[in-house]
Design a protein around this motif. Structure first.
Motif, PDB file in Angstrom:
ATOM      1  N   SER A 132     -15.260  28.232  12.999  1.00  0.00           N
ATOM      2  CA  SER A 132     -15.156  28.267  11.548  1.00  0.00           C
ATOM      3  C   SER A 132     -14.948  26.848  11.044  1.00  0.00           C
ATOM      4  CB  SER A 132     -13.983  29.138  11.124  1.00  0.00           C
ATOM      5  OG  SER A 132     -13.815  29.087   9.730  1.00  0.00           O
ATOM      6  N   GLU A 133     -15.477  26.594   9.849  1.00  0.00           N
ATOM      7  CA  GLU A 133     -15.263  25.291   9.201  1.00  0.00           C
ATOM      8  C   GLU A 133     -13.906  25.256   8.506  1.00  0.00           C
ATOM      9  OE1 GLU A 133     -17.306  22.601   9.361  1.00  0.00           O
ATOM     10  OE2 GLU A 133     -18.458  23.797  10.799  1.00  0.00           O
ATOM     11  N   GLN A 134     -13.376  26.444   8.129  1.00  0.00           N
ATOM     12  CA  GLN A 134     -12.081  26.510   7.452  1.00  0.00           C
ATOM     13  C   GLN A 134     -10.969  26.304   8.463  1.00  0.00           C
ATOM     14  OE1 GLN A 134     -12.054  30.438   5.809  1.00  0.00           O
ATOM     15  NE2 GLN A 134     -12.938  29.761   3.865  1.00  0.00           N
ATOM     16  N   THR A 135      -9.891  25.681   8.017  1.00  0.00           N
ATOM     17  CA  THR A 135      -8.717  25.503   8.874  1.00  0.00           C
ATOM     18  C   THR A 135      -7.479  25.961   8.127  1.00  0.00           C
ATOM     19  OG1 THR A 135      -8.384  23.238   8.134  1.00  0.00           O
ATOM     20  CG2 THR A 135      -9.716  23.554  10.127  1.00  0.00           C
ATOM     21  N   ILE A 136      -6.420  26.198   8.881  1.00  0.00           N
ATOM     22  CA  ILE A 136      -5.144  26.617   8.303  1.00  0.00           C
ATOM     23  C   ILE A 136      -4.027  25.979   9.120  1.00  0.00           C
ATOM     24  CG2 ILE A 136      -4.960  28.702   9.709  1.00  0.00           C
ATOM     25  CD1 ILE A 136      -3.735  30.117   7.282  1.00  0.00           C
ATOM     26  N   GLU A 137      -2.957  25.615   8.442  1.00  0.00           N
ATOM     27  CA  GLU A 137      -1.791  25.106   9.155  1.00  0.00           C
ATOM     28  C   GLU A 137      -0.911  26.297   9.494  1.00  0.00           C
ATOM     29  OE1 GLU A 137       1.983  22.139   8.564  1.00  0.00           O
ATOM     30  OE2 GLU A 137       0.092  21.657   7.536  1.00  0.00           O
ATOM     31  N   TRP A 138      -0.657  26.490  10.768  1.00  0.00           N
ATOM     32  CA  TRP A 138       0.084  27.645  11.255  1.00  0.00           C
ATOM     33  C   TRP A 138       1.575  27.352  11.239  1.00  0.00           C
ATOM     34  CZ3 TRP A 138      -1.388  32.307  11.124  1.00  0.00           C
ATOM     35  CH2 TRP A 138      -0.784  33.306  11.892  1.00  0.00           C
ATOM     36  N   ASP A 139       2.397  28.356  11.554  1.00  0.00           N
ATOM     37  CA  ASP A 139       3.852  28.246  11.529  1.00  0.00           C
ATOM     38  C   ASP A 139       4.391  27.170  12.471  1.00  0.00           C
ATOM     39  OD1 ASP A 139       3.773  30.329   9.750  1.00  0.00           O
ATOM     40  OD2 ASP A 139       4.171  31.862  11.260  1.00  0.00           O
ATOM     41  N   ASP A 140       3.649  26.871  13.535  1.00  0.00           N
ATOM     42  CA  ASP A 140       4.106  25.877  14.507  1.00  0.00           C
ATOM     43  C   ASP A 140       3.762  24.449  14.089  1.00  0.00           C
ATOM     44  OD1 ASP A 140       1.391  25.830  14.909  1.00  0.00           O
ATOM     45  OD2 ASP A 140       1.463  26.403  17.021  1.00  0.00           O
ATOM     46  N   GLY A 141       3.152  24.279  12.900  1.00  0.00           N
ATOM     47  CA  GLY A 141       2.814  22.964  12.399  1.00  0.00           C
ATOM     48  C   GLY A 141       1.438  22.469  12.824  1.00  0.00           C
TER      49      GLY A 141
END
Length: 84
Positions: free
Chosen positions: A31-40
């Motif tokens: 995926s081109e989209q990214t997300i910052e997860w709970d672990d940073g």
């Protein structure tokens, strides 16, 4: 495993659109989209229409079909006797 024949297997976040639920797992999905997860850390995010959080079977809202009632209704309509 042979080199250069298999896609990358890496951490990916899947986000269920219906339930608003996201979970981190390992996958070959891209995926081109990214997300910052709970672990940073930042991971690619894949949008899915349905997951175990919103699927009727897993949420307990699945409908069951009354097949016995259908057979009885058929026999009443057409006068057949069951041969069982």
């Amino acid at each position: 495993m042979q080199q250069d024949k298999h896609p990358d297997y890496r951490p990916v976040v899947f986000r269920d659109r219906a339930a608003g639920y996201a979970f981190l797992t390992r996958s070959t999905a891209t995926s081109e989209q990214t997300i910052e997860w709970d672990d940073g850390e930042t991971y690619p995010v894949v949008e899915v229409e349905i997951s175990s959080e919103s699927h009727p079977f897993y949420t307990g809202t699945a409908r069951t079909v009354d097949t016995e009632g259908r057979v009885a209704r058929f026999q009443r309509r057409y006068g057949g006797e069951s041969s069982g």
